[in-house]
Design a protein around this motif. Structure first.
Motif, PDB file in Angstrom:
ATOM      1  N   UNK A 181     -13.712 -15.874   6.480  1.00 53.67           N
ATOM      2  CA  UNK A 181     -12.749 -15.119   7.281  1.00 53.67           C
ATOM      3  C   UNK A 181     -12.471 -13.765   6.647  1.00 53.67           C
ATOM      4  N   UNK A 182     -12.317 -12.748   7.488  1.00 58.63           N
ATOM      5  CA  UNK A 182     -11.983 -11.402   7.021  1.00 58.63           C
ATOM      6  C   UNK A 182     -10.752 -10.924   7.776  1.00 58.63           C
ATOM      7  N   UNK A 183      -9.714 -10.590   7.027  1.00 59.27           N
ATOM      8  CA  UNK A 183      -8.479 -10.062   7.604  1.00 59.27           C
ATOM      9  C   UNK A 183      -8.391  -8.578   7.274  1.00 59.27           C
ATOM     10  N   UNK A 184      -8.334  -7.763   8.320  1.00 63.94           N
ATOM     11  CA  UNK A 184      -8.232  -6.310   8.162  1.00 63.94           C
ATOM     12  C   UNK A 184      -6.889  -5.842   8.728  1.00 63.94           C
ATOM     13  N   UNK A 185      -6.129  -5.118   7.921  1.00 72.03           N
ATOM     14  CA  UNK A 185      -4.842  -4.567   8.366  1.00 72.03           C
ATOM     15  C   UNK A 185      -4.916  -3.053   8.190  1.00 72.03           C
ATOM     16  N   UNK A 186      -4.827  -2.317   9.305  1.00 67.49           N
ATOM     17  CA  UNK A 186      -4.947  -0.878   9.219  1.00 67.49           C
ATOM     18  C   UNK A 186      -3.698  -0.181   9.755  1.00 67.49           C
ATOM     19  N   UNK A 187      -3.604   1.094   9.459  1.00 70.98           N
ATOM     20  CA  UNK A 187      -2.441   1.912   9.846  1.00 70.98           C
ATOM     21  C   UNK A 187      -1.130   1.321   9.340  1.00 70.98           C
ATOM     22  N   UNK A 188      -1.175   0.758   8.144  1.00 73.98           N
ATOM     23  CA  UNK A 188       0.013   0.110   7.588  1.00 73.98           C
ATOM     24  C   UNK A 188       0.809   1.110   6.744  1.00 73.98           C
ATOM     25  N   UNK A 189       2.128   1.120   6.932  1.00 73.19           N
ATOM     26  CA  UNK A 189       3.013   2.026   6.200  1.00 73.19           C
ATOM     27  C   UNK A 189       3.863   1.205   5.230  1.00 73.19           C
ATOM     28  N   UNK A 190       3.438   1.151   3.981  1.00 72.56           N
ATOM     29  CA  UNK A 190       4.133   0.340   2.980  1.00 72.56           C
ATOM     30  C   UNK A 190       5.521   0.883   2.658  1.00 72.56           C
ATOM     31  N   UNK A 191       5.788   2.138   2.984  1.00 71.16           N
ATOM     32  CA  UNK A 191       7.099   2.724   2.706  1.00 71.16           C
ATOM     33  C   UNK A 191       8.167   2.240   3.681  1.00 71.16           C
ATOM     34  N   UNK A 192       7.730   1.714   4.827  1.00 73.36           N
ATOM     35  CA  UNK A 192       8.673   1.228   5.829  1.00 73.36           C
ATOM     36  C   UNK A 192       8.735  -0.292   5.910  1.00 73.36           C
ATOM     37  N   UNK A 193       7.630  -0.925   5.590  1.00 73.80           N
ATOM     38  CA  UNK A 193       7.533  -2.378   5.762  1.00 73.80           C
ATOM     39  C   UNK A 193       6.937  -3.029   4.521  1.00 73.80           C
TER      40      UNK A 193
ATOM     41  N   UNK B 126      -1.665  -0.936   0.865  1.00 72.22           N
ATOM     42  CA  UNK B 126      -2.554   0.158   1.246  1.00 72.22           C
ATOM     43  C   UNK B 126      -2.553   0.362   2.745  1.00 72.22           C
ATOM     44  N   UNK B 127      -3.026   1.511   3.186  1.00 72.76           N
ATOM     45  CA  UNK B 127      -2.983   1.844   4.608  1.00 72.76           C
ATOM     46  C   UNK B 127      -4.040   1.095   5.413  1.00 72.76           C
ATOM     47  N   UNK B 128      -5.199   0.860   4.807  1.00 74.96           N
ATOM     48  CA  UNK B 128      -6.281   0.137   5.494  1.00 74.96           C
ATOM     49  C   UNK B 128      -6.882  -0.845   4.504  1.00 74.96           C
ATOM     50  N   UNK B 129      -6.534  -2.122   4.640  1.00 71.42           N
ATOM     51  CA  UNK B 129      -6.924  -3.117   3.640  1.00 71.42           C
ATOM     52  C   UNK B 129      -7.760  -4.236   4.239  1.00 71.42           C
ATOM     53  N   UNK B 130      -8.523  -4.886   3.361  1.00 71.11           N
ATOM     54  CA  UNK B 130      -9.390  -5.994   3.755  1.00 71.11           C
ATOM     55  C   UNK B 130      -9.270  -7.107   2.729  1.00 71.11           C
ATOM     56  N   UNK B 131      -9.170  -8.349   3.213  1.00 66.60           N
ATOM     57  CA  UNK B 131      -9.249  -9.517   2.336  1.00 66.60           C
ATOM     58  C   UNK B 131     -10.231 -10.509   2.954  1.00 66.60           C
ATOM     59  N   UNK B 132     -11.045 -11.096   2.103  1.00 64.25           N
ATOM     60  CA  UNK B 132     -12.019 -12.096   2.545  1.00 64.25           C
ATOM     61  C   UNK B 132     -11.691 -13.416   1.866  1.00 64.25           C
ATOM     62  N   UNK B 133     -11.618 -14.483   2.650  1.00 68.21           N
ATOM     63  CA  UNK B 133     -11.277 -15.799   2.116  1.00 68.21           C
ATOM     64  C   UNK B 133     -11.984 -16.877   2.924  1.00 68.21           C
ATOM     65  N   UNK B 134     -12.006 -18.064   2.393  1.00 63.85           N
ATOM     66  CA  UNK B 134     -12.669 -19.172   3.064  1.00 63.85           C
ATOM     67  C   UNK B 134     -11.701 -19.862   3.995  1.00 63.85           C
ATOM     68  N   UNK B 135     -12.074 -19.956   5.272  1.00 65.57           N
ATOM     69  CA  UNK B 135     -11.271 -20.696   6.239  1.00 65.57           C
ATOM     70  C   UNK B 135     -11.738 -22.142   6.211  1.00 65.57           C
TER      71      UNK B 135
END
Length: 224
Positions: free
Chosen positions: A130-142, A173-182
């Protein structure tokens, strides 16, 4: 959720805790300190409105509100979701193989748990992960913390481990990726194998019964 994100940006103080299951479903807790800028009751109203809109568009209940509380100018909501991508359009959950066809350039600078670089050839072994991608993330607000169903195998910059756990991460980070085993995929494959065995057994029994009936008929023996 556009309404929720707008509120988070306006208040500047929000925390999201997400817990993922192997199939992408899970639970989320939103905590927002609204202060005197926006009454918690107004946030509650907007959240319920946005969730109802999402469920209506999909045609079924994909997000469920378990509880909502407001206290001391703070708002907390506990939700259940069918897939994490329904929480926010910036969340993408796919397999590594699918992402290779989608945005392969984002896989160039991934690292393992020990901060070692990983090559694309190495990623070929993890195509079904599984690959989870989170983009356009604003760590200063959330503030976003995610608990995965298994340890992180590879990740991009902007992913931090929480409490020393390899399956609990903070997005930084603003555009991050994590890969893990489902791990759920193994269970699904196991169930499919069982169904095939059962189906094969009944087909075999039917075949044996049919051959026996043919032999009895050839020998002049009938059920009459």
């Amino acid at each position: 959720m556009s309404a929720m994100l707008l509120v988070m940006l306006l208040t500047g103080c929000a925390d999201i805790q997400v817990s993922l299951n192997p199939d992408g479903s899970g639970k989320a807790t939103y905590t927002i300190a609204t202060g005197s800028l926006i009454p918690p009751e107004e946030v509650k109203k907007e959240l319920e409105k946005e969730i109802a809109k999402i469920n209506t568009e999909v045609g079924k209940q994909v997000i469920k509100v378990n509880s909502i509380s407001t206290k001391n100018n703070a708002f907390t909501a506990n939700l259940e979701f069918e897939n994490v991508t329904q929480l926010d359009k910036s969340y993408l959950l796919v397999t590594v193989e699918d992402f290779m066809d989608y945005k392969p350039s984002l896989l160039n600078n991934l690292k393992d748990q020990n901060n070692n670089n990983v090559s694309k050839d190495e990623l070929e072994k993890y195509k079904d992960y599984a690959l989870l991608n989170i983009n356009n993330f604003d760590k200063n607000s959330v503030g976003l913390v995610i608990t995965l169903p298994s340890n992180v195998e590879y990740m991009s910059e902007g992913v931090l481990f929480v409490d020393g756990k390899k399956n609990k991460i903070r997005i930084d980070g603003r555009n991050t990726i994590v890969i893990y085993k489902a791990k759920g995929s193994n269970i699904i494959n196991y169930l499919i194998a069982i169904l095939l065995i059962v189906a094969g057994y009944f087909i075999y029994r039917k075949y044996v019964a049919h051959k026996t009936e043919d032999k009895l008929t050839e020998g002049g023996v009938t059920n009459e």
